[in-house]
Design a protein around this motif. Structure first.
Motif, PDB file in Angstrom:
ATOM      1  N   LEU A  78       0.780  -1.127   0.026  1.00  0.00           N
ATOM      2  CA  LEU A  78      -0.093  -0.011   0.019  1.00  0.00           C
ATOM      3  C   LEU A  78       1.003   1.016   0.034  1.00  0.00           C
ATOM      4  O   LEU A  78       1.948   1.312   0.517  1.00  0.00           O
ATOM      5  N   HIS A  79       0.480   2.261  -0.460  1.00  0.00           N
ATOM      6  CA  HIS A  79       0.967   3.667  -0.539  1.00  0.00           C
ATOM      7  C   HIS A  79       1.045   4.243   0.776  1.00  0.00           C
ATOM      8  O   HIS A  79       0.361   3.645   1.673  1.00  0.00           O
ATOM      9  N   PRO A  80       2.370   4.926   1.339  1.00  0.00           N
ATOM     10  CA  PRO A  80       2.476   5.003   2.723  1.00  0.00           C
ATOM     11  C   PRO A  80       1.296   5.740   3.502  1.00  0.00           C
ATOM     12  O   PRO A  80       1.012   5.613   4.649  1.00  0.00           O
ATOM     13  N   LEU A  81       0.618   6.564   2.655  1.00  0.00           N
ATOM     14  CA  LEU A  81      -0.533   7.312   3.190  1.00  0.00           C
ATOM     15  C   LEU A  81      -1.905   6.270   3.524  1.00  0.00           C
ATOM     16  O   LEU A  81      -2.498   6.374   4.572  1.00  0.00           O
ATOM     17  N   ALA A  82      -1.894   5.407   2.741  1.00  0.00           N
ATOM     18  CA  ALA A  82      -3.047   4.340   2.793  1.00  0.00           C
ATOM     19  C   ALA A  82      -2.532   3.360   4.049  1.00  0.00           C
ATOM     20  O   ALA A  82      -3.406   2.958   4.852  1.00  0.00           O
ATOM     21  N   GLN A  83      -1.128   3.310   4.409  1.00  0.00           N
ATOM     22  CA  GLN A  83      -0.968   2.398   5.510  1.00  0.00           C
ATOM     23  C   GLN A  83      -1.299   3.056   6.792  1.00  0.00           C
ATOM     24  O   GLN A  83      -1.597   2.413   7.870  1.00  0.00           O
ATOM     25  N   ASP A 105     -12.081  -6.140   3.193  1.00  0.00           N
ATOM     26  CA  ASP A 105     -12.068  -6.532   1.528  1.00  0.00           C
ATOM     27  C   ASP A 105     -10.445  -6.344   1.404  1.00  0.00           C
ATOM     28  O   ASP A 105      -9.956  -5.240   1.850  1.00  0.00           O
ATOM     29  N   ASP A 106     -10.341  -6.807  -0.201  1.00  0.00           N
ATOM     30  CA  ASP A 106      -8.865  -6.346  -0.562  1.00  0.00           C
ATOM     31  C   ASP A 106      -8.760  -4.850  -0.927  1.00  0.00           C
ATOM     32  O   ASP A 106      -9.918  -4.379  -1.582  1.00  0.00           O
ATOM     33  N   LEU A 107      -7.548  -4.319  -0.760  1.00  0.00           N
ATOM     34  CA  LEU A 107      -7.646  -3.051  -0.918  1.00  0.00           C
ATOM     35  C   LEU A 107      -6.713  -2.651  -2.207  1.00  0.00           C
ATOM     36  O   LEU A 107      -5.763  -3.299  -2.264  1.00  0.00           O
ATOM     37  N   GLY A 108      -6.895  -1.635  -2.903  1.00  0.00           N
ATOM     38  CA  GLY A 108      -5.976  -1.300  -3.930  1.00  0.00           C
ATOM     39  C   GLY A 108      -4.801  -0.521  -3.492  1.00  0.00           C
ATOM     40  O   GLY A 108      -4.952   0.056  -2.245  1.00  0.00           O
ATOM     41  N   VAL A 109      -3.788  -0.407  -4.013  1.00  0.00           N
ATOM     42  CA  VAL A 109      -2.360   0.121  -3.396  1.00  0.00           C
ATOM     43  C   VAL A 109      -2.685   1.532  -3.128  1.00  0.00           C
ATOM     44  O   VAL A 109      -1.938   2.198  -2.189  1.00  0.00           O
ATOM     45  N   LEU A 110      -3.495   2.419  -3.763  1.00  0.00           N
ATOM     46  CA  LEU A 110      -3.692   3.677  -3.643  1.00  0.00           C
ATOM     47  C   LEU A 110      -4.914   3.905  -2.616  1.00  0.00           C
ATOM     48  O   LEU A 110      -5.666   5.220  -2.791  1.00  0.00           O
ATOM     49  N   ALA A 111      -5.434   3.000  -1.985  1.00  0.00           N
ATOM     50  CA  ALA A 111      -6.734   3.088  -1.306  1.00  0.00           C
ATOM     51  C   ALA A 111      -6.694   4.483  -0.308  1.00  0.00           C
ATOM     52  O   ALA A 111      -5.881   4.771   0.440  1.00  0.00           O
ATOM     53  N   GLY A 112      -7.911   5.316  -0.719  1.00  0.00           N
ATOM     54  CA  GLY A 112      -8.149   6.486  -0.057  1.00  0.00           C
ATOM     55  C   GLY A 112      -6.912   7.524  -0.164  1.00  0.00           C
ATOM     56  O   GLY A 112      -6.874   8.528   0.505  1.00  0.00           O
ATOM     57  N   ASN A 170       8.454  13.421  -4.112  1.00  0.00           N
ATOM     58  CA  ASN A 170       9.704  12.535  -4.316  1.00  0.00           C
ATOM     59  C   ASN A 170       9.616  11.440  -5.451  1.00  0.00           C
ATOM     60  O   ASN A 170       8.575  11.205  -5.850  1.00  0.00           O
ATOM     61  N   VAL A 171      10.997  10.811  -5.440  1.00  0.00           N
ATOM     62  CA  VAL A 171      11.125   9.896  -6.722  1.00  0.00           C
ATOM     63  C   VAL A 171      10.465   8.636  -6.313  1.00  0.00           C
ATOM     64  O   VAL A 171       9.730   8.035  -7.448  1.00  0.00           O
ATOM     65  N   ALA A 172      10.089   8.223  -5.027  1.00  0.00           N
ATOM     66  CA  ALA A 172       9.559   7.042  -4.832  1.00  0.00           C
ATOM     67  C   ALA A 172       7.958   7.094  -5.169  1.00  0.00           C
ATOM     68  O   ALA A 172       7.296   6.572  -5.743  1.00  0.00           O
ATOM     69  N   ASP A 173       7.399   8.148  -4.765  1.00  0.00           N
ATOM     70  CA  ASP A 173       6.053   8.427  -4.978  1.00  0.00           C
ATOM     71  C   ASP A 173       5.771   8.627  -6.480  1.00  0.00           C
ATOM     72  O   ASP A 173       4.538   8.114  -6.949  1.00  0.00           O
ATOM     73  N   CYS A 174       6.587   9.023  -7.265  1.00  0.00           N
ATOM     74  CA  CYS A 174       6.427   9.318  -8.655  1.00  0.00           C
ATOM     75  C   CYS A 174       6.407   7.717  -9.203  1.00  0.00           C
ATOM     76  O   CYS A 174       5.604   7.343 -10.216  1.00  0.00           O
ATOM     77  N   ALA A 175       7.131   7.074  -8.823  1.00  0.00           N
ATOM     78  CA  ALA A 175       7.422   5.503  -9.222  1.00  0.00           C
ATOM     79  C   ALA A 175       6.141   4.839  -8.889  1.00  0.00           C
ATOM     80  O   ALA A 175       5.623   4.049  -9.690  1.00  0.00           O
ATOM     81  N   PHE A 176       5.789   5.178  -7.774  1.00  0.00           N
ATOM     82  CA  PHE A 176       4.602   4.365  -7.307  1.00  0.00           C
ATOM     83  C   PHE A 176       3.424   4.605  -8.202  1.00  0.00           C
ATOM     84  O   PHE A 176       2.707   3.786  -8.621  1.00  0.00           O
ATOM     85  N   LEU A 177       3.373   5.987  -8.567  1.00  0.00           N
ATOM     86  CA  LEU A 177       2.166   6.335  -9.236  1.00  0.00           C
ATOM     87  C   LEU A 177       2.394   6.071 -10.810  1.00  0.00           C
ATOM     88  O   LEU A 177       1.289   5.243 -11.347  1.00  0.00           O
ATOM     89  N   LEU A 178       3.364   5.958 -11.338  1.00  0.00           N
ATOM     90  CA  LEU A 178       3.770   5.273 -12.640  1.00  0.00           C
ATOM     91  C   LEU A 178       3.238   3.648 -12.637  1.00  0.00           C
ATOM     92  O   LEU A 178       2.819   3.393 -13.519  1.00  0.00           O
TER      93      LEU A 178
END
Lengths: 481, 93
Positions: free
Chosen positions: A5-10, A63-70, A216-224
């Motif tokens: 999950l994205h750090p914000l979703a965590q 339920d199963d969540l998407g990686v960008l949940a919320g 940051n680069v990690a977020d950019c890679a995450f969204l790509l």
């Protein structure tokens, strides 16, 4: 949580906050700051809140969540969102409500992301300052008298001023990278064909790509990672398997050799920008990267070729705005010919008209070979120069833009000066390559971007050097928002 | 150099009704832009093939599977004027 999950979703699982609370924290900031910054043209309060509630219910049910949940995402207003107004910052589409989602929007929704709103831009993505918006310019949060760059200026402002954690932009000649540079962000223009263009309102179809903008680069890679991949609805999208970009960032990097493009890093680059860029090169060398200079002589002609090719494609793509099926129509006209001409005259702004005129001219009988035909051959030379450089170097680097953010109004009446601000970013689009801009430092208190260019589909390596550079530059500055 | 007549002709080709002021402004601005862009003419490209697209793609096919089409009502949703399930336009002369 088997998926990453994205750090914000965590945070939702650590009991720190709920998806609605996270969204509301952004909506509060939008209500407070958007009137002065003009980052968003449309904020989808109700839809976003109901999406956040749905994610909350999923969490409760287990339920199963998407990686960008919320996670709220701001979307440039040339990307179609079903049921949410999509204007391209043009009067001609002021009331246009798409009847389908762009593929990138479907992908965001499949990962439970929240579409928080649609961001301001230069009309039809034609511009470098967001001043060509029919709904007023966006302001740079680093200095409200200055432009945030463009054309994805609204997306850049949204992320820079914390009105969204992530954003989508589109890049035809630098429209993600230059505003990212001007606002102190990370922005990637992916390899042509990596991200679907289905539902992206077409400007220049052989150049356009949707891409991520983040802090940051990690977020950019995450969204790509979320938006990349083959789409049968876009015949120019590539059937390659998408690599795991986040895993690439964690692998040990090989020793890299980079070429500094002389034609993009010397003449025409403002002194302060050059100083930051040279400082950045030294930091890379300190970090063990081999840095050499390389000359790509055809680049001298890239800007000229681009400003014939892009308008030529635009003049054809924008023929669809005829007042018949959607968009603005002049109702005074007495016959259909007058209706077309008046609808387009009243619906398009000055820069869009200028580019339609330029493109129509370059394609017209008697001028086609000398302008459009010759520009296409220059495009071949640019690709050949890139190919030669990538035989010797892993990656190429340059400043992202020749100047720091310029003042609002400074170049708006001088189209040629405005076009020159794309000089460092344009060759990449002509060759269909991936390139990222990351913040390197400040000049006169304003951010300076560092561009890293890779060969086709080399995003993993582009991200690796970007990550290394991000650590080496240690850019900790923020606008006071 | 681009003339006022050229600008008027292109505007007609592009279906753009320009004001007197716009014609004047575009004649000047397009002239400047084309002068700069005209720099490409000095490059020798005799044996160079033109590139119209980053990748040499052609004939991309997909399976011909029937799918639901867009309902008429939805397709007409954004129409400035419609009648009897069709887009309505002014008289074609």
């Amino acid at each position: 949580m088997s998926k990453r999950l994205h750090p914000l979703a965590q945070k939702f699982f650590k009991g720190e906050l709920t998806p609605s609370e996270l969204l509301e924290s952004y909506l509060v900031r939008i209500e407070k700051h958007n009137p002065s910054l003009n980052a968003y043209l449309t904020v989808s309060f109700d839809e976003a809140l109901s999406q956040a509630k749905k994610v909350e219910e999923k969490i409760v049910r287990g339920d199963d969540l998407g990686v960008l949940a919320g996670v709220p995402v701001a979307v440039k207003d040339n990307i179609c969102t079903e049921g949410i107004r999509t204007t391209c910052a043009s009067k001609i589409l002021e009331n246009f409500i798409p009847i389908y989602d762009a593929t990138v929007i479907e992908k965001l929704k499949a990962e439970d992301a929240i579409i928080v709103g649609k961001t301001n831009m230069d009309e039809f993505a034609m511009g470098s300052s967001t001043e060509n918006s029919a709904f007023g310019p966006s302001k740079n949060p680093w200095d409200l008298d200055r432009t945030p760059g463009g054309s994805s200026g609204g997306s850049a402002v949204a992320v820079a001023a914390d009105l969204a954690p992530l954003a989508l932009g589109s890049d035809t000649g630098g429209s993600i990278r230059q505003p990212a540079a001007f606002c102190g962000l990370v922005g990637l223009k992916p390899t042509y064909g990596l991200v679907s263009r289905y539902g992206l309102v077409a400007f220049a179809s052989s150049l356009d790509q949707v891409g991520p903008m983040a802090k940051n680069v990690a977020d950019c890679a995450f969204l790509l990672q979320v938006i990349a991949g083959h789409d049968p609805k876009d015949s120019t999208s590539f059937p390659n398997e998408v690599p795991d970009y986040l895993a690439c960032l964690e692998e040990p990097f090989k020793k890299m050799k980079v070429g500094v493009v002389r034609e993009l890093a010397g003449e025409g680059i403002e002194k302060g920008v050059k100083e930051v860029f040279d400082w950045a090169l030294n930091r890379l060398a300190d970090a063990g990267v081999i840095v050499e200079e390389v000359s790509l002589p055809s680049f001298e002609y890239a800007l000229s070729a681009y400003y014939l090719i892009a308008p030529a494609e635009a003049s054809s793509n924008l023929a669809r705005y005829d007042g018949v099926r959607y968009g603005y129509r002049d109702f005074e006209a007495k016959d259909i010919w007058e209706m077309y001409a008046k609808t387009r005259a009243e619906g398009f702004g000055a820069e869009v008209k200028r580019r339609i005129m330029l493109g129509t001219y370059a394609l017209s009988a008697g001028y086609y070979e000398a302008y459009y035909g010759q520009a296409q051959k220059i495009r071949t030379l640019i690709i050949q120069d890139f190919n030669r450089a990538f035989e010797q170097y892993d990656l190429l680097v340059s400043p992202t833009a020749p100047t720091v953010p310029f003042k609002l109004g400074e170049k708006v009446d001088d189209p040629l000066q405005m076009y020159l601000s794309d000089v460092c970013t344009i060759p990449v689009n002509l060759a269909g390559l991936p390139a990222i801009s990351i913040p390197a430092g400040l000049s006169d208190g304003l951010p300076v971007g560092f561009q890293i260019i890779g060969s086709s589909f080399s995003e993993p390596m582009v991200f690796q050097l970007a990550k290394l550079a991000e650590e080496a530059f240690s850019f900790q500055f923020k606008p006071s928002y | 150099m681009i003339s006022r007549e050229d600008v008027e002709h292109i505007a007609w080709l592009a279906r753009l009704e320009l004001t007197e002021e716009e014609i004047e402004k575009f004649t000047k601005q397009l002239g400047q832009i084309l002068e700069h862009a005209g720099k490409i003419k000095e490059v020798d490209t005799r044996n160079i093939k033109p590139t119209s697209h980053p990748w040499p793609l052609k004939n991309v096919f997909r399976e011909d599977v029937p799918r639901e089409s867009i309902p008429l009502e939805k397709a007409l949703k954004n129409a400035p004027q419609k009648e009897s399930g069709a887009f309505m336009v002014p008289k074609i002369t």
